[in-house]
Design a protein around this motif. Structure first.
Motif, PDB file in Angstrom:
ATOM      1  N   PRO A 311      21.961  11.103  27.406  1.00 57.45           N
ATOM      2  CA  PRO A 311      21.396  11.019  28.544  1.00 57.45           C
ATOM      3  C   PRO A 311      21.129   9.478  29.095  1.00 57.45           C
ATOM      4  CG  PRO A 311      20.117  12.103  26.891  1.00 57.45           C
ATOM      5  CD  PRO A 311      20.660  11.287  25.873  1.00 57.45           C
ATOM      6  N   HIS A 440      18.885  20.349  25.914  1.00 55.46           N
ATOM      7  CA  HIS A 440      19.931  20.142  27.261  1.00 55.46           C
ATOM      8  C   HIS A 440      20.519  21.087  28.112  1.00 55.46           C
ATOM      9  CE1 HIS A 440      23.440  18.506  29.075  1.00 55.46           C
ATOM     10  NE2 HIS A 440      24.310  19.726  28.644  1.00 55.46           N
ATOM     11  N   ALA A 441      20.386  22.664  27.145  1.00 53.66           N
ATOM     12  CA  ALA A 441      20.757  23.960  28.001  1.00 53.66           C
ATOM     13  C   ALA A 441      19.325  24.234  28.537  1.00 53.66           C
ATOM     14  CB  ALA A 441      20.850  24.253  27.355  1.00 53.66           C
ATOM     15  N   ARG A 442      18.936  24.088  28.533  1.00 50.14           N
ATOM     16  CA  ARG A 442      17.112  24.210  29.845  1.00 50.14           C
ATOM     17  C   ARG A 442      16.714  23.408  30.869  1.00 50.14           C
ATOM     18  NH1 ARG A 442      12.887  26.536  25.594  1.00 50.14           N
ATOM     19  NH2 ARG A 442      13.792  28.249  24.474  1.00 50.14           N
ATOM     20  N   LEU A 443      16.923  22.094  30.201  1.00 53.68           N
ATOM     21  CA  LEU A 443      16.467  21.397  31.438  1.00 53.68           C
ATOM     22  C   LEU A 443      17.823  21.307  32.434  1.00 53.68           C
ATOM     23  CD1 LEU A 443      14.761  18.195  29.521  1.00 53.68           C
ATOM     24  CD2 LEU A 443      14.027  20.565  31.279  1.00 53.68           C
ATOM     25  N   ASP A 444      19.326  21.044  32.278  1.00 52.90           N
ATOM     26  CA  ASP A 444      20.213  21.021  32.913  1.00 52.90           C
ATOM     27  C   ASP A 444      20.196  19.521  33.852  1.00 52.90           C
ATOM     28  OD1 ASP A 444      22.901  21.266  33.702  1.00 52.90           O
ATOM     29  OD2 ASP A 444      22.360  22.801  36.044  1.00 52.90           O
ATOM     30  N   SER A 445      19.402  18.521  33.233  1.00 50.68           N
ATOM     31  CA  SER A 445      19.492  17.213  34.162  1.00 50.68           C
ATOM     32  C   SER A 445      19.637  16.460  32.777  1.00 50.68           C
ATOM     33  CB  SER A 445      18.443  17.225  34.861  1.00 50.68           C
ATOM     34  OG  SER A 445      18.101  16.318  35.938  1.00 50.68           O
ATOM     35  N   ASP A 446      19.911  15.214  33.314  1.00 43.99           N
ATOM     36  CA  ASP A 446      20.108  14.118  32.131  1.00 43.99           C
ATOM     37  C   ASP A 446      18.298  13.247  32.508  1.00 43.99           C
ATOM     38  OD1 ASP A 446      23.327  14.476  31.045  1.00 43.99           O
ATOM     39  OD2 ASP A 446      23.637  13.510  32.641  1.00 43.99           O
ATOM     40  N   GLU A 449      15.823  15.451  30.490  1.00 42.21           N
ATOM     41  CA  GLU A 449      15.963  15.386  29.605  1.00 42.21           C
ATOM     42  C   GLU A 449      16.083  13.947  28.917  1.00 42.21           C
ATOM     43  OE1 GLU A 449      20.190  16.151  25.877  1.00 42.21           O
ATOM     44  OE2 GLU A 449      20.108  16.257  28.575  1.00 42.21           O
TER      45      GLU A 449
END
Length: 488
Positions: A311, A440-446, A449
């Motif tokens: 990220p 990563h799957a939950r936040l969906d934002s670098d 993350e």
């Protein structure tokens, strides 16, 4: 009689040096990604290759005379002036050679495009070496506050100029101008701070006592240079300028914590150790304390960067560089592994163990060059970075053995004490690396993350530090209280 400098004096001067590097850290943290977005990997690669040649010749031109001048406690004015003119003469010679043979050197390095840049950057050699004596005088006085100020000014001004030129479309010349601006501003500042003005005095006989030590130092410096710069040359020749540019950008960013701490620590510790003479207890105390402190600070930064490299690459450098995240992560890991060795080179150098320093550096250079070359030949850039990590792990053991043997420190206990914080950082980094995929799957934002990884890492490392390094923390707290009491 030489002044006595103990742990308190060293920590004060390290503090000044770290302050100057920290002042430029934030600016570099911003400017390196900006330049990466404005310039291409090929442009970074060409300048990086050219700078490698310039730095190598500048190192040879210095011939280690200024390092020997630090060791000579009773150096008179004639000796100082003689060192200045000898350095300048070698610098001019190196600069002329580079200008004449720029084309074949560029071809040899795997970057034919760098020939014109090499001719221009040849002028950097005398500019850089002309300031060595002024800096040495400040180092002998342990007056690092003035050097800190001018380093901050020069680096900050040069970075701003480079970003402005890159934005206006000057391409590689933005990076070249950054180098010249920084060197010129610091040169003027060093002479102003040191109050030194060279006189037309040249006494060759004054240089003779310096040559024995300087030749050993120069040999080790050349070997160290080969260790740090050979990967760039190998990558440029075997994998191409695009990979060299990716390596250069990742290395620049991963090196920022080292530039903040290690360059400051090493610059102070060399003259400090040289002034301690044969007082083994003070040397041992200073060695172990400085090693522990630098490892506590650097190890979590480097291993943490490895843990969040994916990220971090996307957030900091943009999608155009996202593919290079394994390179950034592995470079950070390789630097993290070697953090306990950060004080070993100035220790061997400052205590006069030139032979141990020379052979340690030579062996490291040969192994590093061979390992990276083999990995690049049979694999790719990522394989070369993995090889670098393996070599640095071996280097940690080798340098630790050499230094602890010199100072009669038991190898096992010395290695455990100096590396404990690195082990904590490794545990922290693995925990963060394991925690990131579900996030990563939950936040969906670098961005989120990266922030989550940093927060998790800080909590874990802080807890481990409180459990394993209570003695060191108490010692540092006592130093701070003592200095506060003295100040009042």
């Amino acid at each position: 009689m030489a002044p006595v400098h103990g742990v308190k004096t060293i920590t004060t001067n390290v503090g000044w040096s770290v302050l100057s590097k920290t002042a430029t850290f934030g600016l570099k943290f911003v400017t390196v990604p900006i330049l990466a977005r404005l310039l291409s990997p090929d442009e970074f690669g060409v300048v990086a290759v050219a700078l490698t040649v310039v730095q190598f010749l500048a190192m040879i031109g210095g011939a280690g005379l200024t390092a020997a001048l630090v060791m000579q406690q009773d150096a008179d004015e004639e000796t100082v002036h003689s060192v200045f003119w000898a350095n300048l003469a070698m610098a001019v010679l190196m600069s002329l050679c580079l200008y004449v043979w720029a084309a074949p050197l560029g071809s040899l390095m795997g970057a034919v495009e760098s020939a014109s840049l090499l001719q221009v950057m040849a002028l950097l050699i005398p500019i850089q070496l002309a300031g060595d004596v002024a800096y040495t005088l400040l180092a002998k006085r342990m007056n690092f506050s003035k050097d800190a100020m001018w380093s901050t000014i020069s680096e900050s001004a040069a970075a701003i100029i480079a970003v402005g030129m890159a934005y206006l479309g000057f391409g590689v010349w933005a990076l070249v101008t950054q180098l010249f601006s920084s060197a010129l501003i610091r040169l003027v500042g060093l002479y102003s701070a040191a109050g030194y003005f060279p006189r037309l005095v040249m006494r060759p006989r004054k240089l003779k006592p310096l040559l024995a030590f300087s030749s050993g130092v120069m040999g080790s410096e050349i070997a160290n240079f080969a260790t740090f710069q050979s990967p760039m040359i190998i990558i440029a020749r075997m994998l191409g300028l695009a990979d060299a540019g990716a390596y250069s950008v990742a290395n620049r960013f991963a090196s920022i914590p080292n530039q903040v701490v290690l360059t400051a620590v090493m610059g102070v510790l060399f003259p400090a150790f040289s002034l301690m003479g044969n007082d083994r207890k003070r040397r041992s105390d200073a060695l172990m304390l400085s090693t522990q402190v630098t490892t506590v600070v650097l190890a979590p930064a480097m291993f943490g960067l490895w843990a969040v490299a994916e990220p971090a690459m996307a957030v900091i450098f943009g999608p155009g560089w996202a593919h290079a995240w394994p390179v950034l992560g592995l470079l950070a890991l390789s630097k993290g592994i070697i953090t306990p060795c950060s004080t070993f080179i100035p220790y061997l150098k400052g205590t006069g163990h030139g032979r141990a320093l020379f052979w340690s550096a030579v062996i490291r250079a040969v192994v590093t060059t061979a390992a990276v070359a083999l990995a690049a030949h049979f694999g790719n850039l990522v394989d070369a970075m993995i090889a670098l990590c393996i070599v640095n792990a071996t280097t940690l053991l080798g340098y630790s053995w050499a230094v602890f043997r010199v100072d009669n420190i038991p190898f096992g206990s010395g290695l455990l004490t100096s590396s404990r914080s690195m082990i904590n950082a490794m545990i922290m980094a693995v925990c963060v690396r394991v925690a990131l995929p579900p996030l990563h799957a939950r936040l969906d934002s670098d961005y989120l993350e990266l922030a989550a990884g940093a927060a998790i890492g800080a909590l874990i490392y802080g807890a481990l530090l409180l459990v394993t390094e209570r003695v060191l923390l108490r010692k540092l707290l006592q130093l701070v209280r003592t200095r506060s009491t003295v100040a009042v």
